[in-house]
Design a protein around this motif. Structure first.
Motif, mmCIF file in Angstrom:
data_model
loop_
_atom_site.group_PDB
_atom_site.id
_atom_site.type_symbol
_atom_site.label_atom_id
_atom_site.label_comp_id
_atom_site.label_asym_id
_atom_site.label_seq_id
_atom_site.Cartn_x
_atom_site.Cartn_y
_atom_site.Cartn_z
ATOM 1 N N MET A 1 0.843 -1.187 0.000
ATOM 2 C CA MET A 1 0.000 0.000 0.000
ATOM 3 C C MET A 1 0.880 1.239 0.000
ATOM 4 O O MET A 1 1.885 1.286 0.671
ATOM 5 N N PHE A 2 0.489 2.221 -0.747
ATOM 6 C CA PHE A 2 1.346 3.379 -0.910
ATOM 7 C C PHE A 2 1.341 4.286 0.299
ATOM 8 O O PHE A 2 0.445 4.309 1.097
ATOM 9 N N ASN A 3 2.422 5.045 0.446
ATOM 10 C CA ASN A 3 2.535 6.040 1.496
ATOM 11 C C ASN A 3 1.545 7.173 1.235
ATOM 12 O O ASN A 3 1.362 7.588 0.102
ATOM 13 N N ARG A 4 0.965 7.714 2.281
ATOM 14 C CA ARG A 4 -0.117 8.674 2.098
ATOM 15 C C ARG A 4 0.336 9.990 1.476
ATOM 16 O O ARG A 4 -0.479 10.772 1.014
ATOM 17 N N PHE A 5 1.623 10.281 1.508
ATOM 18 C CA PHE A 5 2.113 11.542 0.972
ATOM 19 C C PHE A 5 2.659 11.416 -0.443
ATOM 20 O O PHE A 5 3.216 12.366 -0.976
ATOM 21 N N LEU A 6 2.514 10.251 -1.090
ATOM 22 C CA LEU A 6 3.207 10.053 -2.362
ATOM 23 C C LEU A 6 2.675 10.905 -3.507
ATOM 24 O O LEU A 6 3.398 11.206 -4.429
ATOM 25 N N VAL A 7 1.410 11.240 -3.491
ATOM 26 C CA VAL A 7 0.852 12.110 -4.532
ATOM 27 C C VAL A 7 0.147 13.263 -3.852
ATOM 28 O O VAL A 7 -0.535 13.077 -2.853
ATOM 29 N N LEU A 8 0.298 14.461 -4.368
ATOM 30 C CA LEU A 8 -0.190 15.641 -3.687
ATOM 31 C C LEU A 8 -1.479 16.188 -4.254
ATOM 32 O O LEU A 8 -1.821 17.326 -4.004
ATOM 33 N N ALA A 9 -2.211 15.375 -5.018
ATOM 34 C CA ALA A 9 -3.494 15.850 -5.517
ATOM 35 C C ALA A 9 -4.414 16.196 -4.365
ATOM 36 O O ALA A 9 -5.320 17.014 -4.506
ATOM 37 N N LEU A 49 5.808 17.943 -6.014
ATOM 38 C CA LEU A 49 4.747 17.435 -6.886
ATOM 39 C C LEU A 49 5.272 16.376 -7.845
ATOM 40 O O LEU A 49 4.565 15.419 -8.180
ATOM 41 N N GLU A 50 6.523 16.527 -8.272
ATOM 42 C CA GLU A 50 7.121 15.587 -9.213
ATOM 43 C C GLU A 50 7.839 14.436 -8.508
ATOM 44 O O GLU A 50 8.619 13.708 -9.112
ATOM 45 N N ASP A 51 7.564 14.271 -7.220
ATOM 46 C CA ASP A 51 8.086 13.149 -6.428
ATOM 47 C C ASP A 51 9.600 13.220 -6.232
ATOM 48 O O ASP A 51 10.298 12.208 -6.288
ATOM 49 N N HIS A 52 10.098 14.427 -5.977
ATOM 50 C CA HIS A 52 11.514 14.613 -5.635
ATOM 51 C C HIS A 52 11.614 15.428 -4.339
ATOM 52 O O HIS A 52 12.278 16.476 -4.297
ATOM 53 N N GLY A 82 6.873 14.372 4.910
ATOM 54 C CA GLY A 82 5.868 13.312 4.871
ATOM 55 C C GLY A 82 6.098 12.360 3.712
ATOM 56 O O GLY A 82 5.989 11.140 3.849
ATOM 57 N N LYS A 83 6.418 12.911 2.553
ATOM 58 C CA LYS A 83 6.692 12.064 1.392
ATOM 59 C C LYS A 83 7.929 11.210 1.601
ATOM 60 O O LYS A 83 8.048 10.126 1.025
ATOM 61 N N LEU A 84 8.851 11.694 2.417
ATOM 62 C CA LEU A 84 10.068 10.935 2.715
ATOM 63 C C LEU A 84 9.864 9.980 3.887
ATOM 64 O O LEU A 84 10.802 9.326 4.330
ATOM 65 N N ASP A 85 8.637 9.892 4.398
ATOM 66 C CA ASP A 85 8.281 9.021 5.505
ATOM 67 C C ASP A 85 8.964 9.444 6.805
ATOM 68 O O ASP A 85 9.187 8.625 7.691
ATOM 69 N N ALA A 90 7.542 15.949 9.936
ATOM 70 C CA ALA A 90 6.381 16.548 9.271
ATOM 71 C C ALA A 90 5.434 17.157 10.293
ATOM 72 O O ALA A 90 4.905 18.261 10.092
ATOM 73 N N VAL A 91 5.209 16.451 11.404
ATOM 74 C CA VAL A 91 4.342 16.973 12.465
ATOM 75 C C VAL A 91 4.874 18.304 12.979
ATOM 76 O O VAL A 91 4.121 19.278 13.142
ATOM 77 N N ILE A 92 6.172 18.375 13.230
ATOM 78 C CA ILE A 92 6.776 19.600 13.760
ATOM 79 C C ILE A 92 6.579 20.769 12.800
ATOM 80 O O ILE A 92 6.176 21.875 13.204
ATOM 81 N N GLU A 93 6.849 20.539 11.517
ATOM 82 C CA GLU A 93 6.752 21.635 10.543
ATOM 83 C C GLU A 93 5.310 22.082 10.330
ATOM 84 O O GLU A 93 5.037 23.281 10.210
ATOM 85 N N GLU A 94 4.370 21.133 10.270
ATOM 86 C CA GLU A 94 2.976 21.537 10.052
ATOM 87 C C GLU A 94 2.429 22.281 11.266
ATOM 88 O O GLU A 94 1.618 23.208 11.127
ATOM 89 N N ARG A 95 2.871 21.909 12.447
ATOM 90 C CA ARG A 95 2.445 22.653 13.633
ATOM 91 C C ARG A 95 2.995 24.079 13.612
ATOM 92 O O ARG A 95 2.320 25.026 14.013
ATOM 93 N N LYS A 96 4.236 24.236 13.148
ATOM 94 C CA LYS A 96 4.796 25.576 13.014
ATOM 95 C C LYS A 96 4.016 26.385 11.978
ATOM 96 O O LYS A 96 3.776 27.583 12.173
#
Length: 272
Positions: A1-9, A49-52, A82-85, A90-96
């Motif tokens: 199953m794919f990681n939840r951050f793999l596509v940013l649609a 967006l381009e998965d890099h 998040g995309k890098l798992d 990710a939690v720290i940055e989104e809270r900021k």
């Protein structure tokens, strides 16, 4: 199953060269922002967006040194992590990002997903509810909260959440997949299989969907007594990525999926 951050649609609804906005119409930069902010923001967003994401992280870190008080920089850095798992980061940055811009739907949804990826499903539900308070028609918030309920085995609320998500955007394969598993658990395997087939049509390569289809098939066509191995209750969020056993049965010979984040749960976004 794919990681939840793999596509940013689900969060980055922008075509960087044409529509420079992040999730739900939030601009990447404003007219009053420093001149040196816009181009690197767009470049990092395009890389994500381009998965890099690994290429976006150093750009965003450099931006933070010059512009530490810009919510969009923290949001994109959290998304890249998040995309890098690297979900704790990710939690720290989104809270900021949310300290700087409490009304950011995108950061609320992204924070919720990162919290869920670290096993904090109740906190994810709380974050997604806050996003929905800002915008009840935020499809990804409904999809994400459905994931959290499914991860906790609350199939009725998972079903209700994914049905709301699909009313807003019917082309979300993740929502179809979770809805299908929820329906099967609630005693509607035929309807569940219909949802899984739609999820497979939208995303033919997702192995979580393939496992769900195999599992629901055993409900529709049970094996004869003595032929099965006792698969128990299938939850695609608690299953190994690969393995010789029936769907949903962990195998001691199969390494833990890297997307499990050490808490035994698999997470996925709306995409590959």
């Amino acid at each position: 199953m794919f990681n939840r951050f793999l596509v940013l649609a689900f969060l980055v609804v922008f075509l960087v060269c044409v529509f420079p906005v992040a999730g739900n119409g939030e601009p990447l930069s404003g007219p009053d922002d420093p001149a040196g902010l816009k181009v690197p923001l767009q470049k990092s967003a395009r890389l994500i967006l381009e998965d890099h994401p690994e290429k976006a992280v150093p750009i965003l870190k450099t931006l933070l040194k010059a512009y530490p008080d810009y919510a969009m920089v923290h949001f994109l850095l959290g998304l890249a992590y998040g995309k890098l798992d690297e979900n704790e980061k990710a939690v720290i940055e989104e809270r900021k990002a949310l300290v700087l811009n409490p009304k950011s739907e995108a950061a609320r949804v992204s924070l919720g997903i990162a919290l869920g990826n670290t096993g904090h499903f109740r906190q994810e539900i709380r974050s997604e509810r806050q996003a929905l308070a800002l915008n009840p028609k935020d499809e990804m918030a409904w999809e994400a909260i459905g994931w959290a309920y499914a991860s906790r085995g609350n199939w009725r609320l998972a079903r209700a959440s994914e049905e709301k998500a699909l009313k807003i955007r019917n082309s979300d394969p993740s929502a179809h997949m979770i809805l299908g598993v929820a329906l099967a658990h609630l005693g509607f395997p035929e309807e569940g299989m219909t949802e899984e087939k739609e999820a497979s049509r939208l995303d033919p390569d997702d192995r979580g969907v393939k496992r769900a289809i195999s599992w629901i098939a055993t409900l529709l066509h049970p094996v004869k007594e003595g032929e099965g191995t006792g698969q128990g209750h299938f939850n695609p969020l608690l299953s190994p990525e690969n393995g010789p056993n029936l769907p949903g049965v962990p195998s001691p010979d199969v390494p833990v999926n890297p997307n499990n984040n050490g808490n035994g749960t698999l997470r996925a976004p709306v995409g590959h």
